[in-house]
Write a protein that holds these residues in place. Sequence first.
Motif, short mmCIF file in Angstrom:
data_model
loop_
_atom_site.label_atom_id
_atom_site.label_comp_id
_atom_site.label_asym_id
_atom_site.label_seq_id
_atom_site.Cartn_x
_atom_site.Cartn_y
_atom_site.Cartn_z
N TRP A 1 3.19 1.89 8.97
CA TRP A 1 3.59 2.85 7.86
C TRP A 1 4.92 3.24 7.97
O TRP A 1 5.48 3.83 8.94
CB TRP A 1 2.53 3.99 7.55
N THR B 1 4.45 3.82 2.89
CA THR B 1 4.17 2.69 2.54
C THR B 1 4.03 1.66 3.67
O THR B 1 4.60 1.81 4.70
CB THR B 1 5.16 2.09 1.69
N ARG B 2 3.05 0.62 3.52
CA ARG B 2 2.91 -0.27 4.33
C ARG B 2 2.84 -1.67 3.56
O ARG B 2 2.04 -1.93 2.85
CB ARG B 2 1.46 -0.11 5.20
N SER B 3 3.48 -2.73 4.06
CA SER B 3 3.33 -4.04 3.68
C SER B 3 4.14 -4.87 4.58
O SER B 3 4.89 -4.37 5.52
CB SER B 3 3.76 -4.22 2.32
N ARG C 1 0.58 5.56 0.36
CA ARG C 1 -0.11 6.72 0.46
C ARG C 1 0.91 7.88 0.27
O ARG C 1 2.02 7.84 0.46
CB ARG C 1 -0.55 6.78 1.96
N ARG D 1 0.70 -1.15 -0.08
CA ARG D 1 -0.23 -0.16 0.05
C ARG D 1 0.84 1.25 0.04
O ARG D 1 1.77 1.30 0.62
CB ARG D 1 -0.99 0.05 1.37
#
Length: 516
Positions: A386, A361-363, A337, A335
Amino acid sequence: MFHNLADIVRVHGRERPHARALIVGDETITYGELDERSNRVAQAFASAGVGVGDRVAFVERNGAEFFDVAFALAKLGAVGVPVNWRLAAPEMRHVIADSGASVVVVGQEFVGHLEAIESELDATIVVVGNHDRWPTFERWVTGHPAVDPGVVTGPDDLVMLMYTSGTTGLPKGVMLGNANYVCKTGGVAGPWKFDADSVSLAVMPLFHMAGFGWALAGLWEGATTVVLRDVDPQAILDAVDRHAITNMLLVPAVIQFLLDTPGLDDVDFSGLRVIVYGASPIRDDVLVRGMRRFGRIFAQVYGMTETSGSITQLDGADHVPHLLRSCGKPYPWVRIRIVDTSGADTSGADAAPGVVGEVWTRSDQNMLGYWNNPDATAATLTPDGWIRTGDAGYLDAEGYLYLHDRLKDMIVSGGENVYPAEVENVLMTHPDIADVAVIGVPDSRWGEAVKAVVVAARGSQPTEAALISFARTRLAGFKLPKSVDFVDALPRNPSGKILKRALREPHWTGRDRHIG
């Protein structure tokens, strides 16, 4: 399905023992042999007292030993610390000491660096080569049984500690666990066109995420990986010809070198499936020349060590004029943002499409945190997972990410991260310098080049050559200023902060962005 790094060689070694894993020079190592080699190395480390969670540093150019050590440590539940061999001895000392490495495996070429800092380290030193006092790696390993120690590690267990420069000038240890590698390495087979029949070229330095992450992606799928010791354009062409390379990752500077190498037109590139590139800016003319020669097989990636490498990709089909300045879309499991940084609101509100903000970013690729540095971790990693990348960019209406500038001052030169504060700290110890600022300026070959803007001490007349020579003994070569400007005073705001944007602006005028 692999659950940790050790599974790569454990499973392939059991199920496909005769398949080629590595080709290093004239030596071919099968998966069965790599499994056995790493077992022996694991037993050698265990005999030296290395156990779960212990750190082992590795200082050497690309070779089979890197993989022996990395997989051996994974089988022990220990932690690999790849050290940038381009660093000067004091910089190596910081990384090794900060990590608390109990063993250092060093290549013959870098023995002098370790001898210079030996008295400041509390570690056993093993040499890939020869030494009159330290044991040689080959002899150190010989005699140990090829028995897997059998340690099984979990998703959040630390497996690699990869150091990246920090804005304070001291490198920070990025903690990467099994889940980070499983998510990333297990996910990119499709985007990077890997399968068991691939022949991958590992030419970028393995201490880098770009080098190690790429090599792992091929090994994960059971591919053959051809390992080159150095980035040598002629050796790359020879490897493509000799081994029928199908997949390779190069930084833009190497692509340019390759296009200018004699004999390029005599090489058959028809078997290439993909050339992944990233880590630094690429000139449009280089990319166009590359596509003309190799075809529409380029894939641009964007990421950072803290995200286990790439998180977005611009596929070959998307290499069309209006998208060439984009770094693509996030992988399906990632993801992205764009967070508004324009006002006083720091709650993390999303910016509108097309509006520049900070890239978040997030993962499951996101790091566990920074080693022994909770403040830096808190500043980068939000409580809900994040990562604040420090890069400024925007998303267009179709979800393509465009990088615009850096919120921090990092310079990316030839794929290497250079933080101005580190270079400034060294230059300020020179008696002829009263003030200094370091900036990145455009460079046709390296993307960005390091420039020092210097105010000379009263009564002194330092030369560019003298200052660069002074820095050379204290900094890695890629961090050295390539040029020095002399000014009467540096521009500062009312609070005294140097206005680096004002220093950079004349060099970037007419360019659509200030970042690769």
